[in-house]
Design a protein around this motif. Sequence first.
Motif, mmCIF file in Angstrom:
data_model
loop_
_atom_site.group_PDB
_atom_site.id
_atom_site.type_symbol
_atom_site.label_atom_id
_atom_site.label_comp_id
_atom_site.label_asym_id
_atom_site.label_seq_id
_atom_site.Cartn_x
_atom_site.Cartn_y
_atom_site.Cartn_z
ATOM 1 N N ASP A 1 0.886 -1.348 0.089
ATOM 2 C CA ASP A 1 0.167 -0.044 0.106
ATOM 3 C C ASP A 1 0.891 1.235 -0.211
ATOM 4 O O ASP A 1 0.601 2.167 0.610
ATOM 5 N N LEU A 2 1.994 1.342 -0.879
ATOM 6 C CA LEU A 2 2.849 2.419 -0.964
ATOM 7 C C LEU A 2 2.305 3.336 -2.116
ATOM 8 O O LEU A 2 1.840 2.732 -2.931
ATOM 9 N N PRO A 3 2.856 4.597 -1.930
ATOM 10 C CA PRO A 3 2.456 5.380 -3.163
ATOM 11 C C PRO A 3 3.044 4.871 -4.390
ATOM 12 O O PRO A 3 4.266 4.600 -4.483
ATOM 13 N N HIS A 4 2.565 4.948 -5.583
ATOM 14 C CA HIS A 4 2.823 4.531 -6.990
ATOM 15 C C HIS A 4 4.077 5.058 -7.268
ATOM 16 O O HIS A 4 5.234 4.302 -7.691
ATOM 17 N N GLY A 5 4.106 6.316 -7.357
ATOM 18 C CA GLY A 5 5.423 7.202 -7.603
ATOM 19 C C GLY A 5 6.554 6.755 -6.800
ATOM 20 O O GLY A 5 7.651 6.451 -7.424
ATOM 21 N N LEU A 6 6.646 6.400 -5.565
ATOM 22 C CA LEU A 6 7.562 6.038 -4.722
ATOM 23 C C LEU A 6 8.047 4.699 -5.293
ATOM 24 O O LEU A 6 9.267 4.463 -5.247
ATOM 25 N N CYS A 7 7.091 3.896 -5.586
ATOM 26 C CA CYS A 7 7.590 2.451 -5.834
ATOM 27 C C CYS A 7 8.390 2.607 -7.341
ATOM 28 O O CYS A 7 9.310 1.477 -7.384
ATOM 29 N N ASN A 8 7.843 3.260 -8.116
ATOM 30 C CA ASN A 8 8.495 3.429 -9.470
ATOM 31 C C ASN A 8 9.963 4.002 -9.221
ATOM 32 O O ASN A 8 10.933 3.711 -9.962
ATOM 33 N N ALA A 9 10.084 4.912 -8.434
ATOM 34 C CA ALA A 9 11.561 5.805 -8.138
ATOM 35 C C ALA A 9 12.249 5.017 -7.547
ATOM 36 O O ALA A 9 13.297 4.956 -8.106
ATOM 37 N N VAL A 10 11.869 4.011 -7.022
ATOM 38 C CA VAL A 10 12.965 3.048 -6.117
ATOM 39 C C VAL A 10 13.284 2.268 -7.134
ATOM 40 O O VAL A 10 14.367 1.638 -6.933
ATOM 41 N N LEU A 11 12.542 1.615 -8.176
ATOM 42 C CA LEU A 11 12.783 0.650 -9.052
ATOM 43 C C LEU A 11 13.751 1.231 -10.392
ATOM 44 O O LEU A 11 14.202 0.297 -11.041
ATOM 45 N N VAL A 12 13.521 2.489 -10.571
ATOM 46 C CA VAL A 12 13.755 2.640 -12.132
ATOM 47 C C VAL A 12 15.169 2.418 -12.451
ATOM 48 O O VAL A 12 15.358 1.754 -13.648
ATOM 49 N N GLU A 13 16.036 2.879 -12.007
ATOM 50 C CA GLU A 13 17.610 2.589 -12.387
ATOM 51 C C GLU A 13 17.893 1.025 -12.418
ATOM 52 O O GLU A 13 18.646 0.792 -13.239
ATOM 53 N N HIS A 14 17.384 0.329 -11.657
ATOM 54 C CA HIS A 14 17.714 -1.039 -11.574
ATOM 55 C C HIS A 14 17.096 -1.559 -13.182
ATOM 56 O O HIS A 14 17.641 -2.352 -13.460
ATOM 57 N N VAL A 15 15.813 -1.575 -13.206
ATOM 58 C CA VAL A 15 15.295 -1.808 -14.372
ATOM 59 C C VAL A 15 15.846 -1.331 -15.737
ATOM 60 O O VAL A 15 16.135 -2.135 -16.713
ATOM 61 N N VAL A 16 16.207 -0.188 -15.686
ATOM 62 C CA VAL A 16 16.952 0.475 -16.798
ATOM 63 C C VAL A 16 18.434 -0.269 -17.010
ATOM 64 O O VAL A 16 18.647 -0.584 -18.122
ATOM 65 N N ALA A 17 18.894 -0.640 -15.879
ATOM 66 C CA ALA A 17 20.307 -1.495 -15.953
ATOM 67 C C ALA A 17 20.024 -2.751 -16.710
ATOM 68 O O ALA A 17 20.812 -3.265 -17.731
ATOM 69 N N PHE A 18 18.923 -3.430 -16.136
ATOM 70 C CA PHE A 18 18.771 -4.640 -16.720
ATOM 71 C C PHE A 18 18.171 -4.480 -18.180
ATOM 72 O O PHE A 18 18.439 -5.725 -18.942
ATOM 73 N N ASN A 19 17.149 -3.522 -18.773
ATOM 74 C CA ASN A 19 16.736 -3.638 -20.111
ATOM 75 C C ASN A 19 17.757 -2.986 -21.131
ATOM 76 O O ASN A 19 17.623 -3.203 -22.252
ATOM 77 N N TYR A 20 18.792 -2.357 -20.434
ATOM 78 C CA TYR A 20 19.808 -1.644 -21.665
ATOM 79 C C TYR A 20 20.195 -2.321 -22.764
ATOM 80 O O TYR A 20 20.043 -2.030 -23.911
ATOM 81 N N SER A 21 20.373 -3.564 -22.581
ATOM 82 C CA SER A 21 21.155 -4.455 -23.600
ATOM 83 C C SER A 21 19.941 -4.931 -24.484
ATOM 84 O O SER A 21 20.484 -5.367 -25.802
ATOM 85 N N ALA A 22 18.829 -4.737 -24.184
ATOM 86 C CA ALA A 22 17.632 -5.223 -25.225
ATOM 87 C C ALA A 22 17.426 -4.073 -26.306
ATOM 88 O O ALA A 22 16.825 -4.430 -27.203
ATOM 89 N N ALA A 23 17.773 -2.897 -25.798
ATOM 90 C CA ALA A 23 17.214 -1.829 -26.851
ATOM 91 C C ALA A 23 18.506 -0.585 -26.620
ATOM 92 O O ALA A 23 18.006 0.664 -26.308
ATOM 93 N N PRO A 24 19.772 -0.939 -26.817
ATOM 94 C CA PRO A 24 20.958 -0.197 -26.753
ATOM 95 C C PRO A 24 20.837 1.154 -27.392
ATOM 96 O O PRO A 24 21.118 2.345 -26.675
ATOM 97 N N GLU A 25 20.415 1.149 -28.622
ATOM 98 C CA GLU A 25 20.310 2.451 -29.528
ATOM 99 C C GLU A 25 19.163 3.380 -28.891
ATOM 100 O O GLU A 25 19.365 4.561 -28.684
ATOM 101 N N ARG A 26 18.080 2.632 -28.349
ATOM 102 C CA ARG A 26 16.846 3.645 -27.937
ATOM 103 C C ARG A 26 17.532 4.112 -26.478
ATOM 104 O O ARG A 26 16.978 5.393 -26.093
ATOM 105 N N PHE A 27 18.064 3.395 -25.814
ATOM 106 C CA PHE A 27 18.528 4.073 -24.331
ATOM 107 C C PHE A 27 19.479 4.937 -24.893
ATOM 108 O O PHE A 27 19.727 5.827 -23.947
ATOM 109 N N LYS A 28 20.382 4.877 -25.732
ATOM 110 C CA LYS A 28 21.241 5.868 -26.218
ATOM 111 C C LYS A 28 20.426 7.205 -26.320
ATOM 112 O O LYS A 28 21.053 8.220 -25.861
#
Length: 382
Positions: free
Chosen positions: A273-300
């Motif tokens: 029951d945590l605020p949605h924005g808080l949950c996203n903010a906690v997770l964002v850089e970890h998911v970006v690091a995980f996802n980067y290799s799947a779309a490197p040009e778009r992440f660039k």
Amino acid sequence: MEIRKFVAPEFVCGAGALQLVGRYAANLAAKKALVVTDAGVLAAGWVAPVLASLQAAGVAQQVFSAVSPNPRDHEVMQGAALFVDSGCDILVAVGGGSPMDCAKGIGIVVAHGRHILEFEGVDTIRVPSPPLILIPTTAGTSADVSQFVIISNQQERMKFSIVSKAVVPDVSLIDPETTLSMDPFLSACTGIDALVHAIEAFVSTGHGPLTDPHALEAMRLINGHLVQMIANPGDIALREKIMLGSMQAGLAFSNAILGAVHAMSHSLGGFLDLPHGLCNAVLVEHVVAFNYSAAPERFKVIAETLGIDCRGLNHNQIRQRLVEHLIALKHAVGFHETLGLHGVGLSDIPFLSQHAMDDPCILTNPRASSLRDVEVVYGEAL
Ligand SMILES: [Fe+2]
């Protein structure tokens, strides 16, 4: 070009847009509005001018404010009963994502005469909802332009998503003055949520030429003004920039859908029951690091849009800079939370991961994600 569709409501943006609610309700031939809001928005004073505008246009009103920060299935059912019992014929929501999603849910229940829990999933709506006017008072959720409804199922400790163009409102009145009542923490959480919408939409497997320009402009606006806005909370010009960025992010993600940050944050928000924005903010850089290799040009492109000079850097270096930039932005807006701070432990990860895998947003994540992948990313965010 592949066949694409783009769904968006009519919306009116700008200071004072809220005052148009009576005129729009009357144009929709409304006689009585159920005004869905919450205690915080009532206290902030944004309901009174809405009621006054409806009154002036000859539209009667019934207020429903029993909406929790993560709206619950029983609250939707309670609001739907009040809509019917008090003879309402239009829904008006004033508030953040919670009242807006609750109002969308009420519309579904009223139209079908069935429980909201029966509508989980994509394209489950069969009967048009009553007219719906949304007035956001935060800049981030984009429930006011999106095809999403997120409701908490308290018994199961999980959130579920309803995705349908039938929940796009008839009109949204996007008035940056209403965001002046957000405190700095809410401003930070909702601003980062909006940035995550833009990033996830840009790398989603559902992205396309109709959504990319909105996603990139949203990144520019939010990255360029969020820190300043939080430092200068009374500056209406900065509020407008963030509200516009949030809206553009909403147009992008509503049509391109999202990714693992949202799948994992829906699971987390339902569990704790945590605020949605808080949950996203906690997770964002970890998911970006995980996802980067799947779309490197778009992440660039994302990195460049966020102002990172990528000349001479290889993709590993760009990924690192992008992660560092996201962490620095979070710190600059005063956000230092982790999952561990909110009591999440290793033993919770299997439950959280299982529900994240069931969320529709995981399907458009750029990197195919196994249960084990999601468990590892949660573990990194502890
Ligand atoms: Fe979000």
